[in-house]
Design a protein around this motif. Structure first.
Motif, PDB file in Angstrom:
ATOM      1  N   LYS A 367      -9.195  10.138  -0.726  1.00 38.84           N
ATOM      2  CA  LYS A 367     -10.246  10.743   0.093  1.00 38.84           C
ATOM      3  C   LYS A 367     -10.235  10.211   1.519  1.00 38.84           C
ATOM      4  N   TYR A 368      -9.758   8.972   1.692  1.00 37.29           N
ATOM      5  CA  TYR A 368      -9.899   8.314   2.995  1.00 37.29           C
ATOM      6  C   TYR A 368      -8.580   8.058   3.723  1.00 37.29           C
ATOM      7  N   LEU A 369      -7.487   7.872   2.982  1.00 40.47           N
ATOM      8  CA  LEU A 369      -6.201   7.583   3.617  1.00 40.47           C
ATOM      9  C   LEU A 369      -5.510   8.883   4.017  1.00 40.47           C
ATOM     10  N   LYS A 370      -5.017   8.911   5.244  1.00 47.22           N
ATOM     11  CA  LYS A 370      -4.333  10.089   5.744  1.00 47.22           C
ATOM     12  C   LYS A 370      -2.824   9.883   5.647  1.00 47.22           C
ATOM     13  N   ARG A 371      -2.095  10.958   5.885  1.00 47.64           N
ATOM     14  CA  ARG A 371      -0.637  10.892   5.803  1.00 47.64           C
ATOM     15  C   ARG A 371      -0.081   9.838   6.760  1.00 47.64           C
ATOM     16  N   LYS A 372      -0.659   9.762   7.978  1.00 47.04           N
ATOM     17  CA  LYS A 372      -0.181   8.781   8.948  1.00 47.04           C
ATOM     18  C   LYS A 372      -0.468   7.350   8.478  1.00 47.04           C
ATOM     19  N   ASP A 373      -1.541   7.163   7.696  1.00 48.82           N
ATOM     20  CA  ASP A 373      -1.853   5.835   7.168  1.00 48.82           C
ATOM     21  C   ASP A 373      -0.802   5.396   6.159  1.00 48.82           C
ATOM     22  N   LYS A 375       2.230   6.446   5.995  1.00 53.40           N
ATOM     23  CA  LYS A 375       3.463   6.201   6.742  1.00 53.40           C
ATOM     24  C   LYS A 375       3.420   4.824   7.396  1.00 53.40           C
ATOM     25  N   SER A 376       2.262   4.466   7.965  1.00 54.34           N
ATOM     26  CA  SER A 376       2.105   3.159   8.606  1.00 54.34           C
ATOM     27  C   SER A 376       2.215   2.029   7.589  1.00 54.34           C
ATOM     28  N   ILE A 377       1.638   2.221   6.407  1.00 49.36           N
ATOM     29  CA  ILE A 377       1.700   1.212   5.352  1.00 49.36           C
ATOM     30  C   ILE A 377       3.142   0.970   4.925  1.00 49.36           C
ATOM     31  N   ARG A 378       3.898   2.032   4.749  1.00 46.75           N
ATOM     32  CA  ARG A 378       5.290   1.886   4.312  1.00 46.75           C
ATOM     33  C   ARG A 378       6.140   1.245   5.407  1.00 46.75           C
ATOM     34  N   LYS A 379       5.839   1.606   6.661  1.00 46.25           N
ATOM     35  CA  LYS A 379       6.572   0.994   7.779  1.00 46.25           C
ATOM     36  C   LYS A 379       6.272  -0.499   7.868  1.00 46.25           C
ATOM     37  N   CYS A 380       5.022  -0.877   7.646  1.00 46.19           N
ATOM     38  CA  CYS A 380       4.632  -2.294   7.664  1.00 46.19           C
ATOM     39  C   CYS A 380       5.414  -3.075   6.617  1.00 46.19           C
ATOM     40  N   ALA A 381       5.550  -2.503   5.424  1.00 43.78           N
ATOM     41  CA  ALA A 381       6.284  -3.173   4.351  1.00 43.78           C
ATOM     42  C   ALA A 381       7.748  -3.362   4.714  1.00 43.78           C
ATOM     43  N   THR A 382       8.322  -2.360   5.348  1.00 44.51           N
ATOM     44  CA  THR A 382       9.738  -2.438   5.721  1.00 44.51           C
ATOM     45  C   THR A 382       9.956  -3.413   6.879  1.00 44.51           C
ATOM     46  N   ASP A 383       9.099  -3.319   7.895  1.00 41.64           N
ATOM     47  CA  ASP A 383       9.285  -4.131   9.102  1.00 41.64           C
ATOM     48  C   ASP A 383       9.026  -5.609   8.852  1.00 41.64           C
ATOM     49  N   HIS A 384       7.977  -5.932   8.107  1.00 46.33           N
ATOM     50  CA  HIS A 384       7.558  -7.316   7.959  1.00 46.33           C
ATOM     51  C   HIS A 384       8.101  -7.990   6.695  1.00 46.33           C
ATOM     52  N   VAL A 389       7.453  -0.086  -0.352  1.00 48.50           N
ATOM     53  CA  VAL A 389       6.206   0.093  -1.093  1.00 48.50           C
ATOM     54  C   VAL A 389       6.065   1.580  -1.383  1.00 48.50           C
ATOM     55  N   LEU A 390       5.685   1.899  -2.615  1.00 50.73           N
ATOM     56  CA  LEU A 390       5.649   3.290  -3.051  1.00 50.73           C
ATOM     57  C   LEU A 390       4.214   3.713  -3.329  1.00 50.73           C
ATOM     58  N   PRO A 391       3.687   4.688  -2.580  1.00 50.48           N
ATOM     59  CA  PRO A 391       2.327   5.177  -2.832  1.00 50.48           C
ATOM     60  C   PRO A 391       2.321   6.198  -3.968  1.00 50.48           C
ATOM     61  N   VAL A 392       1.381   6.062  -4.874  1.00 54.47           N
ATOM     62  CA  VAL A 392       1.276   6.956  -6.021  1.00 54.47           C
ATOM     63  C   VAL A 392      -0.129   7.540  -6.053  1.00 54.47           C
ATOM     64  N   ALA A 402       3.800  12.017  -5.788  1.00 56.87           N
ATOM     65  CA  ALA A 402       4.268  11.082  -4.765  1.00 56.87           C
ATOM     66  C   ALA A 402       5.785  11.040  -4.801  1.00 56.87           C
ATOM     67  N   PRO A 403       6.414  10.456  -3.754  1.00 59.09           N
ATOM     68  CA  PRO A 403       7.877  10.314  -3.774  1.00 59.09           C
ATOM     69  C   PRO A 403       8.369   9.518  -4.970  1.00 59.09           C
ATOM     70  N   VAL A 404       7.504   8.714  -5.571  1.00 59.82           N
ATOM     71  CA  VAL A 404       7.930   7.882  -6.686  1.00 59.82           C
ATOM     72  C   VAL A 404       7.749   8.583  -8.031  1.00 59.82           C
ATOM     73  N   ALA A 405       7.275   9.837  -7.995  1.00 55.22           N
ATOM     74  CA  ALA A 405       6.962  10.541  -9.233  1.00 55.22           C
ATOM     75  C   ALA A 405       8.152  10.567 -10.195  1.00 55.22           C
ATOM     76  N   LYS A 406       9.348  10.660  -9.654  1.00 54.24           N
ATOM     77  CA  LYS A 406      10.527  10.737 -10.526  1.00 54.24           C
ATOM     78  C   LYS A 406      10.752   9.443 -11.294  1.00 54.24           C
ATOM     79  N   PHE A 407      10.174   8.311 -10.804  1.00 52.56           N
ATOM     80  CA  PHE A 407      10.333   7.040 -11.497  1.00 52.56           C
ATOM     81  C   PHE A 407       9.335   6.902 -12.649  1.00 52.56           C
ATOM     82  N   ILE A 408       8.256   7.696 -12.612  1.00 52.83           N
ATOM     83  CA  ILE A 408       7.150   7.479 -13.528  1.00 52.83           C
ATOM     84  C   ILE A 408       7.098   8.610 -14.546  1.00 52.83           C
ATOM     85  N   GLU A 409       7.431   8.287 -15.771  1.00 52.35           N
ATOM     86  CA  GLU A 409       7.346   9.266 -16.845  1.00 52.35           C
ATOM     87  C   GLU A 409       5.916   9.342 -17.345  1.00 52.35           C
ATOM     88  N   GLU A 410       5.648  10.325 -18.190  1.00 55.02           N
ATOM     89  CA  GLU A 410       4.267  10.582 -18.623  1.00 55.02           C
ATOM     90  C   GLU A 410       3.645   9.371 -19.296  1.00 55.02           C
TER      91      GLU A 410
END
Length: 644
Positions: A367-373, A375-384, A389-392, A402-410
């Motif tokens: 409800k509160y996190l936007k697409r840019k948020d 993106k910023s979170i994933r960039k922070c994980a990579t840079d620092h 980090v995978l958002p689900v 999410a992009p990680v959906a293929k990793f997560i079975e039912e």
């Protein structure tokens, strides 16, 4: 302000008086506070050319002749002005009749912030013109005489607007910044709390205030120290980054309970919660009572005892050794969910030593996190952290989107939903890798997400709540970053090993826990201390064999330990940081009268400053000036990193 005590008195000495005290130690705290509040109020107008302060006049003073001194804060239509001193504000009526023309001239022509002395009569404000927002709002002063004590030139900023100005400008004109109501409040509250601390320690618990030297010698370990030249060729003093050794030497000297307000100096970059020079305060085993006794009366009372948490648990649950426990979003180990996953990415992480899969749940994050948020979170994980980090997202139809959906079975999704009690608008941030690195990453993202949610109106961290926490059982040593095969002290080289781990010092020192403890408040470390090593041979072994330090630099301490050193320990609380949290100030520079800038400079006096070559000769020092290219590079760096 440092405090130390013998171990032999840590657990039994605080239940009885030590020497002469003004009150028995067993007097309840509530009675102590009551007695303190009944003391005679200070006489603010003694020894000065005034009868009252600007903030104390009330209807009970009606008809009295008073003399006030202060700064002109505001003037309206040359009929009224507001006079200010450090105790408050009062309205002054400028006389309009011809016989008082000279008084009117002084008060109307003096620039704002000029210093004046006025005498007159306390009268009631006309009906309907009272100001309930001012403590003196029911009265005003009918002026009879006025004297301009000092005129003010044009100000670089208005005092009432100080918080709106850049910090660099505020520091450049700090003597003006100090006039602001907020700075006055911060410094006075700090003074009151320190006085209560002194009263608690000296009068109630028999501590001795001892001042230790500012000029000392360079010591191994700890923060980088400032050097001070001497007149002996090639020899320098050091400004102590901590009076650690003096604390131990005082214990050896028989001063079993000591404290001091200590100036400490560290040659390191400044942060909003750190300064190149700062003040520390603390006391072993009395810390909770000390804070409870000194706590401001207008805040919720401090509840003791404070909870305690092992370092390993703090890292695993919050990703840091200074967790903010005011909100949840805890780190959860979900490795078992993916033990049989087909994902090569997750399996590769789990197959490595200390490999793990961890996650945090951001409640209603969708409800509160936007697409840019995201993106910023994933960039922070990579840079620092050089880590993914995978958002689900979990939607109402229970499908993972999410992009990680293929990793997560039912079955993985159902297990995660059950384990982490997920709701449809929650967002899961998942990462895989080495335990400590994964925890540190999620610990940082936990705070980043809290900032994002609070920026959108979600209340996670109550600013009026003060959540204290002891963090204990730290490692005694950490691997060096530049050479992991060598060890360095996690705290300082004088910290004693945990009694249960003493035997590991000689075989597996990296596994030894220490008797070090930190005090954390709302996610900030406000204090740290330890039980010290009092055995000379153990201290010598750790310095020379484990840490590979030159023991000759500490020969005086090792010799002292050989002369009957008792078991001892201590703690130091960061007074600047504590006051910053208590007052809600954004930076510790707002609770220090004359702080340094972000880059360690005094913008008011332009310190540090150059010294003529002839003045350096007695110290056998020559300055090596940078080349033109180096100077140009420094100028570029300065433009990229301006003062703040």
């Amino acid at each position: 302000m440092y405090f130390s005590s013998w171990l032999s008195q840590l657990y039994r000495g605080f239940s009885r008086p030590i020497g002469r005290t003004t009150q028995p130690i067993w007097v309840p705290l509530s009675r102590n506070l009551m007695l303190g509040s009944q003391r005679k109020m200070p006489e603010f107008s003694s020894f000065v050319a005034r009868t009252n302060t600007c903030g104390e006049l009330r209807p009970s003073h009606l008809g009295q002749e008073v003399t006030l001194c202060g700064w002109i804060q505001y003037r309206r239509q040359n009929i009224f002005l507001v006079l200010r001193d450090c105790h408050g504000l009062v309205q002054v009526v400028i006389p309009q009749d011809e016989s008082a023309a000279s008084v009117k001239k002084v008060l109307c022509e003096a620039p704002l912030e000029s210093v004046v002395r006025i005498s007159g009569t306390v009268i009631s404000r006309p009906p309907g013109q009272e100001n309930p927002k001012m403590p003196t709002g029911a009265i005003e002063i009918k002026v009879k005489t006025a004297e301009l004590l000092n005129s003010c030139r044009k100000l670089p900023f208005e005092i009432k607007d100080f918080v709106k100005k850049t910090e660099a400008l505020r520091l450049q004109y700090r003597y003006l910044d100090l006039r602001s109501a907020q700075m006055q409040h911060n410094l006075r509250l700090r003074s009151q709390m320190v006085m209560r601390m002194r009263e608690y320690l000296c009068n109630l618990h028999g501590f001795v205030d001892v001042e230790t030297p500012t000029l000392f010698k360079r010591t191994p370990g700890g923060a980088k120290e400032f050097l001070v030249p001497s007149r002996e060729p090639g020899k320098f003093y050091s400004l102590p980054q901590s009076p650690q050794q003096f604390k131990q030497l005082l214990m050896i000297g028989g001063l079993d309970r000591y404290f001091q307000v200590a100036r400490c100096y560290r040659d390191e970059g400044s942060r909003p919660d750190r300064q190149p020079e700062f003040t520390q305060t603390g006391i072993q085993s009395l810390t909770e009572g000390l804070l409870q006794y000194a706590w401001p009366g207008d805040r919720d009372p401090v509840v003791t005892p404070f909870p305690s948490m092992p370092f390993a648990e703090a890292l695993a649950t919050y990703g840091t050794d200074k967790p903010d426990t005011r909100f949840g979003m805890k780190i959860t180990d979900i490795s078992d969910v993916f033990r049989n996953t087909k994902s090569e990415f997750l399996q590769d992480s789990l197959s490595k030593p200390q490999g793990t899969v961890k996650a945090i749940c951001v409640r209603e994050g969708a409800k509160y996190l936007k697409r840019k948020d995201i993106k910023s979170i994933r960039k922070c994980a990579t840079d620092h952290f050089n880590q993914e980090v995978l958002p689900v997202f979990l939607k109402a139809n229970s499908n993972w989107n999410a992009p990680v959906a293929k990793f997560i079975e039912e079955e993985h999704g159902l297990e995660l939903t059950r384990m982490m009690e997920l709701q449809e608008d929650d967002v899961l941030l998942l990462t895989a890798g080495e335990h400590a690195k994964a925890c540190s990453l999620l610990g940082k993202l936990r705070l980043e997400c809290a900032d994002l949610l609070e920026g959108r109106g979600v209340v996670l961290r109550d600013p009026t709540q003060f959540s204290f926490l002891w963090v204990v059982d730290f490692p005694l040593f950490f691997p060096k970053e530049d050479n992991p095969k060598e060890l360095e002290s996690a705290h300082h080289p004088f910290t004693a090993p945990h009694p249960s781990d003493g035997h590991l010092i000689y075989t597996e020192p990296e596994k030894v826990r220490s008797q070090h403890y930190d005090l954390v408040l709302n996610g900030h470390e406000i204090g740290g201390g330890s039980i010290r090593i009092h055995d000379a041979e153990l201290q010598r072994y750790i310095l020379s064999t484990v840490l590979k330090e030159d023991v000759t630099l500490l020969s005086h301490l090792l010799q002292a330990l050989d002369y009957g050193a008792p078991p001892h320990g201590g703690i130091a609380l960061g007074l600047d940081r504590l006051m910053c949290l208590v007052t809600g100030a954004p930076s510790i520079r707002d609770v220090i009268a004359f702080p340094k800038s972000f880059r360690g400079r005094d913008l008011m006096s332009s310190a540090p400053d150059s010294v003529p070559p002839e003045e350096l000769k007695p110290y056998h020092i020559q300055v090596s000036w940078p080349t033109d290219s180096e100077a140009e590079k420094g100028s570029l760096n300065h433009s990229l990193h301006p003062e703040s």
